[in-house]
Design a protein around this motif. Structure first.
Motif, short mmCIF file in Angstrom:
data_model
loop_
_atom_site.label_atom_id
_atom_site.label_comp_id
_atom_site.label_asym_id
_atom_site.label_seq_id
_atom_site.Cartn_x
_atom_site.Cartn_y
_atom_site.Cartn_z
N PRO A 45 0.82 -1.22 0.00
CA PRO A 45 0.00 0.00 0.00
C PRO A 45 0.85 1.27 0.00
CG PRO A 45 -0.80 -1.57 1.63
CD PRO A 45 0.51 -2.10 1.13
N ALA A 46 0.30 2.33 -0.55
CA ALA A 46 1.03 3.60 -0.66
C ALA A 46 1.57 4.09 0.69
CB ALA A 46 0.14 4.66 -1.31
N PRO A 47 0.81 4.03 1.79
CA PRO A 47 1.38 4.47 3.07
C PRO A 47 2.60 3.67 3.49
CG PRO A 47 -1.00 4.38 3.22
CD PRO A 47 -0.63 3.72 1.93
N VAL A 48 2.64 2.39 3.15
CA VAL A 48 3.80 1.57 3.48
C VAL A 48 5.02 2.03 2.69
CG1 VAL A 48 4.77 -0.77 3.33
CG2 VAL A 48 2.43 -0.43 4.13
N LEU A 49 4.83 2.32 1.41
CA LEU A 49 5.94 2.78 0.58
C LEU A 49 6.48 4.11 1.09
CD1 LEU A 49 4.57 1.80 -2.95
CD2 LEU A 49 6.09 0.50 -1.45
N ARG A 50 5.59 4.98 1.52
CA ARG A 50 6.06 6.25 2.10
C ARG A 50 6.83 6.00 3.39
NH1 ARG A 50 0.73 8.07 0.58
NH2 ARG A 50 0.03 7.94 2.76
N ALA A 51 6.30 5.10 4.21
CA ALA A 51 6.92 4.83 5.50
C ALA A 51 8.30 4.22 5.35
CB ALA A 51 6.02 3.89 6.32
N VAL A 52 8.49 3.39 4.35
CA VAL A 52 9.81 2.77 4.19
C VAL A 52 10.84 3.80 3.78
CG1 VAL A 52 9.66 2.02 1.77
CG2 VAL A 52 10.96 0.68 3.38
N HIS A 53 10.45 4.75 2.94
CA HIS A 53 11.37 5.83 2.58
C HIS A 53 11.74 6.66 3.80
CE1 HIS A 53 11.57 5.28 -1.76
NE2 HIS A 53 10.27 5.08 -1.77
N GLU A 54 10.75 6.95 4.63
CA GLU A 54 11.02 7.72 5.85
C GLU A 54 11.96 6.96 6.78
OE1 GLU A 54 7.19 8.50 7.47
OE2 GLU A 54 6.55 9.78 5.79
N ALA A 55 11.74 5.65 6.90
CA ALA A 55 12.59 4.85 7.78
C ALA A 55 14.03 4.80 7.27
CB ALA A 55 12.03 3.44 7.90
N ILE A 56 14.19 4.66 5.97
CA ILE A 56 15.53 4.61 5.39
C ILE A 56 16.27 5.94 5.61
CG2 ILE A 56 16.80 4.50 3.21
CD1 ILE A 56 14.68 2.44 2.29
N ASP A 57 15.53 7.04 5.48
CA ASP A 57 16.15 8.35 5.61
C ASP A 57 16.45 8.72 7.06
OD1 ASP A 57 16.07 8.69 2.88
OD2 ASP A 57 14.18 9.80 2.90
N ALA A 58 15.61 8.23 8.00
CA ALA A 58 15.67 8.74 9.36
C ALA A 58 16.30 7.79 10.36
CB ALA A 58 14.26 9.10 9.83
N ASP A 59 16.46 6.53 10.02
CA ASP A 59 16.86 5.54 11.02
C ASP A 59 18.11 4.79 10.58
OD1 ASP A 59 16.76 3.03 12.76
OD2 ASP A 59 15.02 4.14 13.50
N VAL A 60 18.89 4.36 11.54
CA VAL A 60 20.08 3.55 11.25
C VAL A 60 19.68 2.17 10.74
CG1 VAL A 60 22.12 2.47 12.28
CG2 VAL A 60 21.44 4.79 12.95
N LEU A 61 18.52 1.68 11.18
CA LEU A 61 17.99 0.37 10.79
C LEU A 61 18.93 -0.76 11.21
CD1 LEU A 61 16.52 1.19 7.26
CD2 LEU A 61 15.32 1.04 9.44
N GLY A 62 19.32 -0.70 12.46
CA GLY A 62 20.11 -1.78 13.03
C GLY A 62 19.21 -2.88 13.57
N TYR A 63 19.76 -3.72 14.45
CA TYR A 63 18.98 -4.78 15.06
C TYR A 63 17.84 -4.18 15.91
CZ TYR A 63 23.03 -7.77 14.08
OH TYR A 63 24.06 -8.45 13.48
#
Length: 381
Positions: A45-63
């Protein structure tokens, strides 16, 4: 050189072989209509695609925590409370690497080598093959048209002794059939009374066509409920699932998850929170309406072509058809169909170890125009 282990000597997943054959033909002729894969043909869904971009830009995405991030566990708990009315809290939810990861973890946590686990036939082969790889004894219940391809309490009563576990799926793969809510409640009570762990695969909830779904946790909090973002939520490749688990199994699951996977995919966890928003649900319900149109096309068109013994497609996105009047070798029949028409469907040998050579599964998760064209090509075949 050392050879493979005995536990690796399980059956292949023939769906993947058909997918490869279809892909090979597509490279050569470009005319394949695939009714093979058990996955949506639409993106997240579109909100998920937006959220993943935000997470990639804003978070280290570690464990993350081994059992999943608290915000996602809370969102999933709220989803279950709204859908079934069951009393679910975030602590009840365990996030996993797909529903496949959930099955592996719960099998390891709950069953020992040699334990008997009962499954329905026909049914999803991953249950049977994973259990076999872990050294469990798998007993198949022959579930045919008389019980709408689903197990019953009467079948459980007929077993020599209560098994360690029972796996059910409603809606089911490959048949799409659902268990009546009263029967599901009776199965859950039987399992509680006989010390059998009920594992209820509910990953196709949300994709139904008029009937009511129910959850095992409406009756028994000693059961395990499996969920996933792969089917209704259209996020198959994001590899994210979950379980509702009894409190007594959580310490074992914590230890196993931390050692086997460390944590579920971090970016998928943050993105999946957005899958449960009203905007996402509205988009996803639109997909279900398309599935319903495709389902109706097949249910009308297939009997005209001689496919008269069809499982009741209550939910999911599959038609399961008996083709015993055409062949006793469904794998060859499907290969011939692909060669002659470019239409790819799956032989039943994955799903039924006794009569799968006389059945096929068709997925109707694709475009409506493709389903209509597939029917016309089947007519010529």
């Amino acid at each position: 050189m050392r050879g493979e282990s005995r536990r690796a000597a399980i059956e292949p997943f023939y769906v993947m072989e058909v997918l490869k054959a279809a892909a090979d033909r597509a490279l050569v002729k470009g005319d394949v209509l695939s009714l093979v894969a058990g996955q949506p043909s639409t993106p997240a869904p579109a909100p998920v695609l937006r959220a993943v971009h935000e997470a990639i830009d804003a978070d280290v995405l570690g464990y993350t925590e081994a059992l999943g991030i608290p915000p996602l566990r809370e969102v999933i708990a709220a989803y279950h409370r709204a859908e079934s009315g069951a009393d679910v809290t975030a602590e009840d939810v365990v996030i996993t690497t797909g529903s496949s990861g959930a099955f592996s973890l719960i099998f390891l946590a709950a069953f020992d080598v040699g334990d008997t686990v009962v499954v329905a036939r026909p049914g999803y082969p991953g249950y049977r093959n994973t259990l076999a790889a872990l050294g469990c004894r798998v007993v198949e219940l022959d579930c045919g048209p008389a019980t709408r391809y689903q197990p019953t309490v009467a079948m459980l009563e007929a077993l020599p002794k209560p098994p360690a576990g029972l796996i059910i799926a409603s809606p089911a793969n490959p048949t799409g059939t659902m268990i009546d809510p009263h029967e599901l409640a009776a199965i859950a009570r039987w399992c509680d009374d006989h010390g059998t762990l009920l594992i209820s695969d509910e990953i196709y909830h949300g994709i139904t066509y008029g009937g009511a779904t129910s959850s095992a946790w409406e009756t028994s909090r000693e059961s395990v409920v499996i969920g996933s973002v792969s089917k209704y939520f259209s996020m198959t490749g994001w590899r994210l699932g979950w379980m509702l688990v009894p409190a007594g199994l959580r310490p074992a699951l914590q230890r196993l998850a931390a050692n086997l996977t460390v944590c579920p995919p971090t970016v998928s966890q943050y993105a999946a929170i957005a899958a449960f928003t009203p905007e996402s649900i509205a988009e996803l319900d639109g997909h279900v309406r398309r599935y319903a149109v495709n389902r109706d096309l097949l249910l009308r068109g297939l009997p005209e072509l001689g496919f008269r013994d069809l499982a009741p497609a209550d939910g999911a996105f599959y038609i399961y058809a008996d083709i015993a009047h055409r062949t006793n070798n469904s794998a060859k029949w499907c290969a011939d169909l692909l060669d002659a028409t470019g239409v790819a469907i799956v032989p039943g040998i994955d799903f039924d170890t006794a009569r799968g050579n006389q059945t096929v599964r068709m997925s109707f998760a694709g475009a409506t125009a493709d389903i209509a064209e597939a029917i016309e090509r089947l007519r010529s075949f």
